[in-house]
Scaffold this active site. Structure first.
Site, PDB file in Angstrom:
ATOM      1  N   CYS A   4       0.861  -1.188   0.000  1.00 11.03           N
ATOM      2  CA  CYS A   4       0.000   0.000   0.000  1.00 11.03           C
ATOM      3  C   CYS A   4       0.900   1.241   0.000  1.00 11.03           C
ATOM      4  CB  CYS A   4      -0.875   0.003   1.242  1.00 11.03           C
ATOM      5  SG  CYS A   4       0.103   0.059   2.740  1.00 11.03           S
ATOM      6  N   GLU A 116      -0.350  -0.621  16.268  1.00 11.05           N
ATOM      7  CA  GLU A 116      -1.066   0.631  15.911  1.00 11.05           C
ATOM      8  C   GLU A 116      -2.093   0.980  16.997  1.00 11.05           C
ATOM      9  OE1 GLU A 116      -3.309   0.603  12.152  1.00 11.05           O
ATOM     10  OE2 GLU A 116      -4.860   1.732  13.199  1.00 11.05           O
ATOM     11  N   THR A 153      -6.984   1.213  11.418  1.00 12.98           N
ATOM     12  CA  THR A 153      -6.994   1.536   9.982  1.00 12.98           C
ATOM     13  C   THR A 153      -7.297   0.336   9.082  1.00 12.98           C
ATOM     14  OG1 THR A 153      -4.609   1.166   9.972  1.00 12.98           O
ATOM     15  CG2 THR A 153      -5.354   3.454  10.106  1.00 12.98           C
TER      16      THR A 153
HETATM   17 FE1  SF4 Z   1      -1.020   0.823   4.457  1.00  9.77          FE
HETATM   18 FE2  SF4 Z   1      -1.591   0.607   7.050  1.00  9.77          FE
HETATM   19 FE3  SF4 Z   1      -1.158   2.993   5.950  1.00  9.77          FE
HETATM   20 FE4  SF4 Z   1      -3.358   1.653   5.327  1.00  9.77          FE
HETATM   21  S1  SF4 Z   1      -2.802   2.464   7.341  1.00  9.77           S
HETATM   22  S2  SF4 Z   1      -2.029   2.780   3.894  1.00  9.77           S
HETATM   23  S3  SF4 Z   1      -2.612  -0.470   5.346  1.00  9.77           S
HETATM   24  S4  SF4 Z   1       0.334   1.339   6.178  1.00  9.77           S
END
Ligand code: SF4
Length: 272
Positions: A4, A116, A153
């Site tokens: 990503c 996270e 997220t």
């Molecule tokens: Fe990638 Fe996690 Fe950022 Fe979403 S929150 S863009 S999955 S690193």
């Protein structure tokens, strides 16, 4: 599918800084993928699990971010910090801090053990809680009058919606002030929608990604929920021939931390 925006950005930053400073230690795994971690170690970028184990002069914060307590401890130890916190996680942290300062008790819908979520929980302060089930009842003795809801997220948007709907039904009539922010990242929403679409056209789904990767695991759960036989593999070596007899079409998707070459190897092995 595959890397990503947040992961690509983190790897680019690490690459730049390792060329400038040499050895870098990361506080935790920069992403939850063994192949990425191995490749980084060749460049002198290696993970440590605890602040006490940091002995390099340059330390990187991972895409998952950290809380204010860990940040100040890190600042007191290390002269140079490379912050690769994904901007989507940063937005979630800022929301938690802002809402906590405005007097809201902040609930994060997500996995309590994920780095996270641990970081965002610190930004949410004393009233912060993590909801892993579709209920708030076990979290507070009395439901607070001002309640804010955020999401990890990489959560499944449908499950988050279900959680929010339940909250609204249950608590809004009692007059509490409810603030809801959808902090699921764009990449997660697109990856999951694409996986659902693909799963509806194939006989078996292969999801490529690290065992510790929350977003990869979620992709596998979502495909399985479509009633499709689904297998999660880390690399092509994990593919088993017993999965495919009688299956004509195979779908492949991958987590946000899975390198392109690992996906390619899986696809090549399937084709052969
Ligand atoms: Fe990638 Fe996690 Fe950022 Fe979403 S929150 S863009 S999955 S690193």
């Amino acid at each position: 599918m595959g890397f990503c925006y947040g992961v690509r950005r983190a790897l680019r930053l690490l690459d730049e800084f390792s060329q400038r400073y040499g050895k870098i230690q990361t506080l935790g795994h920069i992403v939850h993928n063994e192949q990425v971690v191995e490749k980084l170690s060749v460049k002198g970028i290696s993970p440590v699990n605890r602040i006490e184990d940091i002995h390099s002069s340059v330390v990187a914060i991972t895409t998952h971010g950290i809380g204010p307590r860990v940040l100040s401890e890190l600042q007191s130890r290390s002269p140079q910090i490379v912050d690769t916190t994904c901007p989507w996680v940063y937005r979630e942290q800022k929301a938690a801090k802002r809402l906590a300062e405005a007097g809201f008790s902040v609930v994060i819908f997500g996995d309590a053990d994920h780095p996270e979520v641990k970081g965002v929980l610190e930004w949410a302060g004393e009233g912060g809680r993590v909801a892993q089930k579709l209920s708030l009842k076990h979290l507070y003795d009395r439901i607070p009058l001002r309640l804010a809801i955020l999401s990890q997220t990489t959560q499944n948007p449908q499950v988050f919606k279900e959680f929010v709907r339940k909250l609204v039904d249950e608590f809004l009539p009692s007059g509490i002030e409810l603030r809801i922010i959808n902090t699921i990242c764009d990449a997660t929403q697109r990856h999951q929608a694409a996986a659902i679409e693909l799963a509806s056209t194939v006989d078996v789904m292969i999801v490529v990604g690290g065992k510790g990767s929350a977003n990869t695991r979620r992709l596998a759960e979502i495909c399985l929920a479509q009633g499709i036989a689904t297998h999660q593999v880390e690399t092509a070596k994990d593919l088993q021939t017993s999965w495919f007899p009688g299956k004509c079409r195979v779908g492949v998707t991958a987590g946000a931390s899975t390198p392109d070459e690992v996906i390619r190897e899986v696809v090549d092995k399937l084709k052969n």
